[in-house]
Design a protein around this motif. Structure first.
Motif: not given
Length: 343
Positions: A321-336
């Motif tokens: 759940e944290r993985a999806f949430r943080e990816f959604s919130e920080n998509a501009g700073k994360m790749l895979k």
């Protein structure tokens, strides 16, 4: 014995559920999932923006696994204990596309984690014909083969020539992998994004030029500067927005090629006569084929591409759940973003 699965119940709602371990049928194997990658479509499913998703659904189609139960008399050379990856695109075998061997664009395609439940579970069952020996590649690397296939298949559609000037629009994982594939095929590669953070990450992949699209009308000027006012021979769209498709039309050279990999839900009203005026060749690219998986496993084994460089974040299964949430919130700073199931 119970099996844990990650399920998206509604936009923004992820939970871990428990089910029975599935039993393999004829010509199937039981796999223990090791790593899974959250791709752009999974993120879109979490956000409620992906076109091919119904709720509730178990996501996931980028994964590696260990074979734990299989008939070892199979004709595919697969054995218990092998670390493998899989082709997640199910085709009907009957439609006109399938009849012509174009199984990746089956009219009734069902992709794991999209039109049917996916692989984000402790255990999954897969048809033997869709399981590919990882040839000794590390499990996390194998989970990256499928997204590389998406990009690689798209780049192949353009039939690149050495020295072609290539623009990739979108510096997410698929865009960067497309840029890597184009570079490997001899292209002079520029990548473009609206997020400076994504371009900063892209600088570690040996590309030739970088364009920050400010949205202030300077995009065309940057294209002219990068190409000597000629436009790009090949433009690859890896976002899925109307505005980025328009960027493709604008950036392509007269007689150029455009490949659309990105998936979106919005319509576009544009001056389509530019396609005729420039005599553009526009290609859709959907999914990938068996040969793409096999070719890329060999390419990565041979050291031609370092896929691990695209991984920026890893989470344990329990923190899905944290993985999806943080990816959604920080998509501009994360790749895979990958989830570690076991291993």
């Amino acid at each position: 014995m119970e099996c844990r699965s990650i399920r998206i119940n509604a936009p923004g709602e992820v939970e871990i559920i428990r089910t029975e371990i599935p039993a393999p049928g004829k010509d199937e194997a039981l796999l223990k999932v090791l790593y899974g990658g959250i791709c752009g479509s999974d993120l879109g499913s979490y956000r409620g923006t992906f076109a091919y998703f119904d709720y509730p659904r178990i996501p996931g189609h980028e994964f590696s696994a260990e074979i734990v139960e299989i008939d070892e008399e199979n004709t595919y050379g697969l054995k218990k204990g092998m670390i493998v990856t899989c082709n997640p695109y199910y085709n009907c075998g009957k439609c006109y596309s399938c009849q012509r061997g174009l199984v990746n664009c089956c009219e009734h395609n069902e992709t794991l984690g999209c039109q049917r439940d996916g692989a984000f579970s402790d255990y999954v069952v897969m048809p033997l014909e869709r399981i590919y020996d990882g040839k000794g590649l590390p499990a996390r690397t194998l989970a990256l083969i499928e997204p590389f296939c998406i990009s690689y298949h798209g780049v192949k559609r353009a039939d690149l020539k050495a020295g072609d000037k290539v623009l990739v629009i979108g510096a997410g994982t698929i865009g960067i992998l497309a840029a890597m594939a184009a570079k490997e095929q001899g292209g002079e590669v520029t990548i473009c994004d609206v997020a400076q953070g994504k371009l900063d990450l892209a600088r570690g992949f040996g590309l030739d030029r970088f364009i920050l699209n400010h949205g202030d009308g300077t995009f065309a000027d940057q294209v002219r500067e990068a190409t000597g006012a000629n436009g790009f021979d090949v433009v690859i769209e890896a976002v899925g927005l109307p505005s980025t498709f328009e960027n493709c039309i604008e950036a392509a050279a007269f007689g150029g090629k455009i490949v659309l990999i990105g998936v979106g839900k919005e319509n576009l009203d544009f001056n389509f006569t530019m396609i005729q005026k420039k005599e553009l060749n526009i290609f859709g690219s959907r999914n990938a084929r068996k040969e793409d998986f096999e070719q890329l496993i060999e390419l990565v084994r041979g050291g031609g591409v370092d896929l691990e460089k695209v991984v920026t974040d890893e989470y344990p299964f329990e923190e899905a759940e944290r993985a999806f949430r943080e990816f959604s919130e920080n998509a501009g700073k994360m790749l895979k973003v990958v989830i570690r199931f076991a291993g």
